[in-house]
Design an enzyme around this catalytic site. Structure first.
Site, mmCIF file in Angstrom:
data_model
loop_
_atom_site.group_PDB
_atom_site.id
_atom_site.type_symbol
_atom_site.label_atom_id
_atom_site.label_comp_id
_atom_site.label_asym_id
_atom_site.label_seq_id
_atom_site.Cartn_x
_atom_site.Cartn_y
_atom_site.Cartn_z
ATOM 1 N N LYS A 119 1.042 -1.441 -0.324
ATOM 2 C CA LYS A 119 -0.560 -0.322 -0.533
ATOM 3 C C LYS A 119 1.000 1.080 0.227
ATOM 4 O O LYS A 119 0.284 2.227 -0.865
ATOM 5 C CB LYS A 119 -0.817 0.390 0.938
ATOM 6 N N LYS A 201 -3.797 -11.147 -6.400
ATOM 7 C CA LYS A 201 -5.767 -11.242 -6.169
ATOM 8 C C LYS A 201 -6.125 -10.055 -6.500
ATOM 9 O O LYS A 201 -6.304 -9.024 -7.102
ATOM 10 C CB LYS A 201 -5.250 -11.595 -4.664
ATOM 11 N N LYS A 204 -10.538 -4.420 -4.666
ATOM 12 C CA LYS A 204 -12.079 -3.893 -4.958
ATOM 13 C C LYS A 204 -11.388 -2.410 -5.662
ATOM 14 O O LYS A 204 -11.464 -1.649 -6.335
ATOM 15 C CB LYS A 204 -11.752 -3.099 -3.151
#
Ligand code: ATP
Ligand code: LTN
Length: 337
Positions: A119, A201, A204
């Site tokens: 992130k 993966k 969202k």
């Protein structure tokens, strides 16, 4: 309602961030497993809005997304009469316990978290302290209820391991107190992969809208996304090493229909990828149809949602308040009254 003092049932806690409509990955890996656990366990489920604040958000949209996420967990089968279902920021004990646990967490162990590394690489302009200490708050969520089991997808295993280490360290320092939680990861579907890059993966926040199925997508959209899914150059529907694209579609089909890989291989023997992709799209759309219907009804009933999350927060505070009061005593804070 769960009561940590006098229950025989094990306690389950899990959370999901209100960062947009849930994906098929969130659903298969985590949320769809929450409902069936409600009869056997004392379940506590939270919309973890404080975690979502680690990435910059528009306040108006964020508030709306939090309400939608709450309606979505109910639409996915969480019964607010059976479980405690609440919004994380409504229970201040999470933030209080977060501080105590932060003082039992090492800088080095937080630096090793792969989600932090991913992130911070993705948002280099905002590598804030919240992003770094995110797993401590997650540990507080879990430990505040003396949770036994935490249903999560495979990507959260490292964070759960850290929560266990924090609990054990606290117990060593102050005497046995916290239950050391176990992960509860599904055998099939713990890591649903992107439809456009099966080595990643499904997430969202993927920029490519074809990479993920949102659980509120309509039937045509779902079928179209599956038709465009990336598969390898072969043509046989068979689960095999190295065939990540087809393996991912078989896993999804298996979760939507309950069929085993052998049954799926038999069903599509002699047929091509095209037929299979269409079947996966239809099965997923049919499987998700009730969620879409429930959501449409719930999101229009703001009064009911409010009643549910208010009473959920009251119950959550009652349980975690007792735990945090004991923690305050254990670490040596002077009683406030
Ligand atoms: P974001 O993209 O905003 O970081 P996310 O899609 O990774 O979010 P979270 O809210 O972080 O979703 O995760 C909620 C739950 O869904 C967690 O238990 C997580 O392990 C699970 N989960 C997320 N993505 C997948 C996936 N692709 N397959 C299986 N489980 C998943
Ligand atoms: N970090 C989790 C969300 C989360 C969570 C939790 C999951 C926050 N607190 C407690 C289980 C238990 C994620 O999915 N990114």
């Amino acid at each position: 309602m769960p009561d940590t003092n006098n229950t025989q049932k094990k306690i389950i806690f899990s959370g999901i961030q209100p960062t947009g409509c849930f994906t098929l990955g969130n659903y298969i890996g985590a949320v769809r497993n929450w409902g069936p656990l409600q009869d056997e366990y004392d379940c506590i489920y939270s919309i973890v809005d404080m975690h979502a604040l680690t990435v910059k958000r528009d306040p108006v949209k964020f508030r709306q997304q939090t309400l939608e996420a709450y309606a979505l967990i109910l639409a996915c089968g969480i019964d607010p009469q059976k479980s405690v279902a609440f919004i994380q920021s409504h229970n201040r004990y999470h933030a209080e316990l977060n501080w105590i646990l932060a003082c039992s967490t090492q800088f080095g162990e937080l630096s090793r978290m792969t989600q932090f590394k991913d992130k911070s690489a993705k948002h280099p302009d905002d590598v804030n302290a919240g992003l770094f200490t995110y797993p401590v708050l997650m540990a507080a969520d879990i430990l505040a209820y003396n949770t036994d089991l935490v249903p999560i997808g495979a990507d959260q295993k490292q964070h759960l391991e850290l929560a266990r280490n924090i609990a054990q360290r606290f117990n060593q320092r102050y005497g046995e107190f916290f239950t050391v939680p176990e992960p509860y990861i599904p055998k099939v579907g713990a890591k649903v992969m992107s439809l456009q890059d099966p080595s990643k993966k499904m997430s969202k926040s993927d920029e490519n809208p074809n990479a993920c199925i949102f659980i509120l997508d309509d039937k045509d959209t779902i079928i179209r996304k599956f038709k465009r899914a990336i598969t390898d150059s072969g043509s046989e529907v068979r689960f095999a090493e190295g065939k990540d694209g087809i393996n991912n579609l078989m896993t999804i089909y298996s979760c939507a229909t309950g069929k085993s890989n052998a049954e799926i291989e038999a069903e599509f023997a002699g047929k091509g990828y095209g037929d299979f992709k269409l079947a996966v799209g239809e099965a997923v759309a049919d499987h998700l149809a009730p969620v879409r219907e429930n959501f449409a009804r719930l999101i229009n009933d703001k009064a009911y949602l409010k009643e549910c999350y208010t009473s959920g927060a009251e119950k959550a505070m009652k349980i975690s308040g007792k735990v945090v009061a004991k923690v305050y005593r254990k670490v040596g804070f002077v009683d406030a009254r």
